[in-house]
Each structure stands twice: as C-alpha cells, then as structure tokens.
Design a protein around this motif. Structure first.
Motif, PDB file in Angstrom:
ATOM      1  N   HIS A 131       0.856  -1.187   0.000  1.00 17.51           N
ATOM      2  CA  HIS A 131       0.000   0.000   0.000  1.00 17.51           C
ATOM      3  C   HIS A 131       0.894   1.240   0.000  1.00 17.51           C
ATOM      4  CE1 HIS A 131      -2.866   3.040   0.982  1.00 17.51           C
ATOM      5  NE2 HIS A 131      -3.806   2.186   0.636  1.00 17.51           N
TER       6      HIS A 131
ATOM      7  N   GLN B  54      -2.922  -3.351  16.134  1.00 16.04           N
ATOM      8  CA  GLN B  54      -3.007  -3.475  14.675  1.00 16.04           C
ATOM      9  C   GLN B  54      -3.575  -4.836  14.288  1.00 16.04           C
ATOM     10  OE1 GLN B  54      -3.306  -1.631  11.882  1.00 16.04           O
ATOM     11  NE2 GLN B  54      -1.366  -0.663  12.346  1.00 16.04           N
ATOM     12  N   VAL B  58      -6.540  -5.718  11.639  1.00 16.98           N
ATOM     13  CA  VAL B  58      -6.171  -6.380  10.379  1.00 16.98           C
ATOM     14  C   VAL B  58      -6.943  -7.691  10.229  1.00 16.98           C
ATOM     15  CG1 VAL B  58      -4.295  -7.498   9.142  1.00 16.98           C
ATOM     16  CG2 VAL B  58      -3.924  -5.285  10.179  1.00 16.98           C
ATOM     17  N   ILE B  63      -7.390  -1.692   8.515  1.00 20.10           N
ATOM     18  CA  ILE B  63      -6.056  -1.272   8.938  1.00 20.10           C
ATOM     19  C   ILE B  63      -6.246  -0.020   9.783  1.00 20.10           C
ATOM     20  CG2 ILE B  63      -5.518   0.252   6.993  1.00 20.10           C
ATOM     21  CD1 ILE B  63      -2.674  -1.151   7.096  1.00 20.10           C
ATOM     22  N   ASP B  64      -5.385   0.164  10.778  1.00 23.05           N
ATOM     23  CA  ASP B  64      -5.527   1.324  11.662  1.00 23.05           C
ATOM     24  C   ASP B  64      -4.232   2.129  11.624  1.00 23.05           C
ATOM     25  OD1 ASP B  64      -6.047   3.193  13.525  1.00 23.05           O
ATOM     26  OD2 ASP B  64      -6.631   1.817  15.117  1.00 23.05           O
ATOM     27  N   ILE B 120      -8.638   3.276   5.583  1.00 23.98           N
ATOM     28  CA  ILE B 120      -7.292   3.837   5.512  1.00 23.98           C
ATOM     29  C   ILE B 120      -7.358   5.375   5.510  1.00 23.98           C
ATOM     30  CG2 ILE B 120      -6.938   3.952   3.002  1.00 23.98           C
ATOM     31  CD1 ILE B 120      -4.317   2.225   3.803  1.00 23.98           C
ATOM     32  N   VAL B 255       2.714  -2.642  11.577  1.00 28.30           N
ATOM     33  CA  VAL B 255       2.316  -3.304  10.326  1.00 28.30           C
ATOM     34  C   VAL B 255       3.337  -4.388   9.955  1.00 28.30           C
ATOM     35  CG1 VAL B 255       1.846  -2.981   7.883  1.00 28.30           C
ATOM     36  CG2 VAL B 255       1.087  -1.281   9.500  1.00 28.30           C
ATOM     37  N   LEU B 265      -2.687  -9.474   5.357  1.00 26.11           N
ATOM     38  CA  LEU B 265      -3.182  -8.087   5.356  1.00 26.11           C
ATOM     39  C   LEU B 265      -4.592  -7.997   4.777  1.00 26.11           C
ATOM     40  CD1 LEU B 265      -0.172  -5.772   4.474  1.00 26.11           C
ATOM     41  CD2 LEU B 265      -1.475  -5.868   6.566  1.00 26.11           C
TER      42      LEU B 265
END
Lengths: 328, 324
Positions: A131, B54, B58, B63-64, B120, B255, B265
C-alpha cells in the motif's frame, strides 16, 4: 440552472448545489478563499495589502508543489507521505554541499536521494503492491535515518544558502514573488501533463479502474514507478525552494508541510480513491490552507488545534465527495 | 486442518528464528544475561501493544493508521494527569486512559461505518486529529508517572520455590504483557464476537448473509484496537516516566510485525501469538545491531529497511495467494 446555484453558499444544502459542486468544484473553492480573506480583513483591518498577498503566495508555492505530488499520486489511488523527508533531504544536502562544491554539482547531489527514494517507492508500490501509504512512510523513515547519519559527516563544514535560492525563495520583483518564475511553468506543465498527455490519462485510468487498464495492455508498474519518481523529484525541487524561503537548514524542515499537502489536494477536489481531480483545484486548496493558517495564527490557535482541523477537513471533504458521487 | 497446521508451523518457525537470534546474541555478546533480557522485554512492551492493536483490526479486514498517534495521546494524557498527583490518583488514571482509548477507537470504527469512507482514509484523518490533540495536551515531552506504575514493569517476578537463576529470566514487563493480552484476547477468541471478527475479515458479504452484525463487529474491533493502543501508551509512559506528544515509529513497526507474524493483510487469518513473537524478533535484531557497535542512526536505517522489506514480502505473498 447552475447560475442559481452560484448565488447560494458553498455548503451542500440542496441537490443542485451538490451537483454544481461535483461539476465545477473550482467555483465554490474560490468563493471559500474570498470568504476567508474577507474574514481576515475584518479581524485585522488593513492586513490585506500588496505585501501580504506576495507573502501569502510565497508561502503557498512550496505547499502547492508538494500538494501537486499528492494530487498526481492520489489520481492513481495512492499517496506520497515521503515528500516531506525528500524535500528536507534535498534542501539539507544542497545547503551543506554548496559550501565546498560547485552549485551545479551540489544540485545534482541534492536531487540524487529524491530520485532514489522515488524509485524505491515506485518499485514497492508498482511491483510488490505494498500500500502506497505504508511504503512511502517506510522510505521516509529510512530517509530520515540516512539524513541523520549524513548530518554527522558534514557537521564541521557548516551550511550556507546559495544566493540564487534565497533570491528565488524570498525575492519580490515588481510586487510579484520570484518563486512564481519557477512555479508558473511547473504548474502549467503539471496541468498540461494531466489533461493533455498520454501519461496523464494513464494516471486517471489506473486510478479509475486498475484491472481494466491492465487488461488493455498498460504496464501498471512502469506507470507507477515513473509517477513516484516524478513526485519525488518535485518534492526535491520544493525542498530547494523552501530552503531559500526559510533560510535555516534543519532535519525537519519540510516535515510540517506533509499533512497540509494532503489536505490541500483533498480540498482541491482530488479524490483520495483515485481517478478524479486535477491540479488547478489543488493550487487553490493550497492558497486556502495558507490563508487559513494565517487566520489561525491571528486567532492564536496552537499547532495542535491546527492539525485537528486539517484532519477533520480531510475526513469531512472525503465523506462529502463520496456522497456526491453516490448521488449521481 | 492442514491450514491450521501450516499456520502453527509459521509461528513455530518464528519461535525457531527467535531462538536462533538469542543464540547469535549470546555469541556476539557472551555476557548477555537475564538483565539484558529484562530490558529487552521492557523495550518490547509498547511495540507489542501497538502490534496487538493493529492485529485485531487487520484480522477484521481493516487497517488502523492512528495506532501510533493514539499511543501518543494516551501517553501524554496519562503523564499530564499523574503530574504532581498522588500515588493513589494513578489508580483512577489507568482505567480512565484505557477507557479513553476504547472510546476513541470506537469513534474510529463508527466514522468508518457511518461515513463509508475507506478505513485507511478515516484512520489517516484521525491520525492527524489525535496527533493534534496530543500536542494540545502537552506541547513538549513532560509530565510524570506514579512510582508504583514504574515499579510494575521493572525488575523480576519473585516466584517462591524457584531458584533465583530461573527467576531472573522472568521480567515483570513480560508478565504484564502476557497478562494484559491474555485477559482480553483469550476470552475474545473463544467468544461469538471473536468469531464474528474473523468472519467479517474473511468475507464481509458472507458474514453479513450469515447474520453477523458487520457494522457492530467492525466498531468493536476498532474499539479493541484503541484499547490495546491505550495499553501501549501507558506502557510508553511507564517505561520512560514522561509523555511525549510526537508519535514514535510504532505504525510501521506494527504493520511489519503483523505481516511477519503471519496475519494476512487481507484479513480473516492469523492470531495474536505470531505478531507478538515477530515483535521480539524485530527488537532482538535491533539489540544485535547495537551490540555489534553499529552507529544507532545506521541501526535505524537497517531496521527501517528490514521493516519495509517485510511489508513488501507480505504484500507479495498476498498478491500471489489472490492470483492462485
């Protein structure tokens, strides 16, 4: 039909206003900019004069170029958070290398990390499909680390700002900031590239429907790699301009510009999901944010409140655009 | 069943990697002992909580990005509330800060559900907001922390009947970490809610059609993430004694550790044990680099490069599995 909507305020109160905003996002933005300037004039009568305008433009230009990086990456559904680090690196390297080197050599040295980081970003996003947010955040961390190591090696030699950059950054000729000499061609080039060239259309296409673009024979990774390199180079140039404006090289020079650059692109009507937007809106977005910053400074709002405001702006505008798109 | 075996295999592989790293550490620095292990556990603590925060999100398919900023905000809140206050007051501060993390996390989730803006973007916006809020609470590193909280993570756990030599290898920080994670994670994993979190991460549509309350589950997942981040913020304050409004490198680290820990992910896969072991691996690599007398700034570069490489690798694997 749209004439009636022009008169109403740029707040989405009705369907027509919404549709109007979706069709012509520039006009409500300009209205917003004018409103902000008027509020400023009311709060501090006499502040809006020739000098103030020149000053505002001077500070808006670096932001507008960085927001250009965000606009182009956002068109493909990405984002480039490494612009702050890249700008800082090129500025710092320029200021320290120019002491012992020819300015041209220093310039090349300063642009090297920009190209390198752009390349790594592009490969990470285009080939490995990380990403963009995570990827550019990672490279910016690595870049900051490299800069710290580099700083130790040049700590003895000192730094100086080349006269040319100072002239470009702060100089004013006939009431026009010299930085416009750099910005106007650059902005024209970006607008032209996005609207009239094949590469620009590829960016929109990739952001709109990546699968369809790939199926029609576009090499996705090549487009993305070139895009991130361009974005990084622009950030590097911004760094050089910004050091001429600020005149104090530091390791966090352009870092405070990162969040506003994202906000400027979002305000300017570029969709963070890709495929929609343009650079003209972004320029006005950058102007709005610069005026807003002046306003918040006059109101003595602390840095924290400013960040909160930027965050809320990004969220609110994105949500509003999503509504407009769904309405269609 | 085969899949389960493979997943456990991944965690087992990580454990093997961790042990190999310990052996390497011992080879580099023959004097590496229980005291160093204790400081490793203390250094891991905030990272481990960030990773837990996280991981939950996930697994739920999101996602944070606001994890690090949330830690900064909770850390400065705790530090400024405890500044000049009595020791007993901290008994009130801890639950307050944890509740704050839970509520702010829930706000993240509610914003995602209500505005339908992708997670996101929403968490990027809340990242700005929380960072700003942290600067409003404390504009420079400062504040204080109650002594008993500091004592909670320093030193070792005295277990009667165990020889001191083994006892020394049980730092309190590790125990705090295990207890805090287990109290939340094990009941969650066994509950209907936990199953729902895995379900919405695996396939939102399928989960919705099977009657899983998708919106509510997502909000709770983000709330739990906020809670873990608040634990992380407290851990940060406890280990440094102050609160710092500028978030550390916890976002990328979380991550990277999630990916290295075998959590896809895309969501719906993996557990909490893998990412936690992965954090230890990443921290131990850092320790080794420091022990090799490498410039700390160069260490930061290598660490960043490793994390980027891990994330790249994870994205590559995800892409492959999607194609097949």
């Amino acid at each position: 039909m749209s004439n009636a909507a022009t008169i109403s305020k740029p707040v989405p109160i009705g369907r027509r206003v919404k549709r109007f905003m979706a069709d012509r996002p520039l006009i409500p933005l300009i209205i917003l900019l004018v409103i902000l300037v008027v509020i400023l004039q009311i709060l501090r009568p006499g502040i809006v004069n020739e000098r103030w305008i020149a000053n505002t433009i001077k500070f808006a230009i670096p932001l507008a170029i960085l927001a250009g990086c965000q606009t182009m990456t956002m068109l493909t559904g990405g984002i480039d958070l490494s612009v702050g680090t890249v700008a800082t690196m090129s500025a710092f390297i320029m200021a320290t290398q120019v002491v012992n080197q020819d300015p041209a050599v220093a310039f090349l040295l300063a642009m090297m990390p920009a190209v390198l980081i752009g390349l790594v970003n592009g490969i990470g996003v285009g080939v490995f499909r990380v990403h963009p947010l995570i990827m550019t955040l990672g490279t910016s961390l690595i870049g900051t680390g490299c800069l710290q190591v580099y700083q130790r090696t040049v700590i003895a030699s000192g730094a100086k700002i080349p006269d040319f950059l100072a002239w470009l950054g702060t100089g004013v000729t006939y009431g026009f900031p010299n930085a416009l000499l750099l910005f106007v061609p650059l902005a024209a080039l970006i607008v032209f590239t996005l609207a009239r060239t094949g590469f620009g259309r590829l960016l929109y296409a990739v952001g709109d429907n990546e699968r369809a673009t790939r199926l029609s024979g576009v090499q996705y990774w090549q487009v993305i790699t070139v895009l991130y390199v361009i974005s990084s180079v622009l950030a590097g140039i911004t760094g050089l301009l910004y050091i001429g404006l600020i005149k104090a090289p530091s390791l966090s020079l352009a870092e405070p510009l990162v969040l506003p650059s994202v906000a400027a692109a979002v305000i300017g009507g570029t969709s963070i999901f890709g495929g929609r937007g343009g650079y003209t809106g972004t320029i006005i977005g950058a102007l709005i944010l610069t005026v807003l910053t002046t306003l918040l400074t006059i109101l003595q709002m602390p840095e924290g409140a400013r960040r909160i405001l930027f965050g809320l702006i990004v969220l609110f505008v994105t949500a509003a655009y999503l509504r407009i798109v769904e309405e269609r | 069943m085969n899949h389960l075996l493979r997943r456990q295999g991944w965690v087992a592989g990580l454990f093997a990697l961790l042990i190999a790293l310990f052996i390497i550490t011992k080879l580099i620095q023959p004097g590496y002992g229980s005291g160093d292990f204790g400081s490793l556990a203390r250094a891991v603590l905030p990272y481990a909580f960030a990773v837990a925060a996280q991981t939950v999100v996930v697994i739920a398919g999101g996602i944070d990005l606001s994890v690090a900023a949330m830690m900064a905000l909770t850390s400065v809140t705790a530090a400024s509330m405890m500044n000049g206050a009595s020791e007993e007051y901290a008994l009130f501060v801890v639950p307050f800060v944890l509740a704050m993390g839970f509520v702010l996390g829930a706000v993240n989730g509610i914003l995602i559900v209500v505005t339908r803006v992708p997670d996101i973007v929403v968490t990027l916006a809340t990242l700005f907001v929380l960072q700003g809020a942290a600067l409003l609470v404390l504009d420079a590193p400062g504040g204080a922390v109650a002594e008993w909280l500091k004592g909670l993570i320093s030193g070792t756990v005295p277990i009667p009947g165990l020889p001191d030599a083994i006892d020394a290898w049980l730092p309190k920080a590790l125990l705090v970490l295990i207890i805090c994670l287990c109290i939340i994670w094990i009941p969650l994993r066994r509950s209907k809610l936990g199953l729902s979190i895995y379900a919405i991460g695996s396939s939102e549509l399928a989960a919705f059609r099977s009657g899983v309350p998708v919106a509510r589950t997502r909000i709770i997942a983000y709330a739990l993430s906020g809670l873990f981040a608040a634990f992380g913020g407290l851990a940060l304050t406890m280990s440094t004694g102050i609160g710092a409004p500028i978030p550390g490198p916890y976002l990328l680290a979380s991550v990277a550790a999630v990916v290295l820990g075998g959590v896809a992910l895309g969501g719906g896969k993996g557990g909490l044990l893998g990412p936690i072991v992965a954090v230890f691996v990443l921290r131990l690599v850092r320790t080794d680099l420091t022990l090799l007398a490498i410039d700390p700034n160069v260490t930061a570069i290598i660490e960043g490069a490793i994390m980027v490489a891990v994330v790249m690798f994870g994205a590559f694997i995800t892409m492959r599995s999607r194609q097949s």
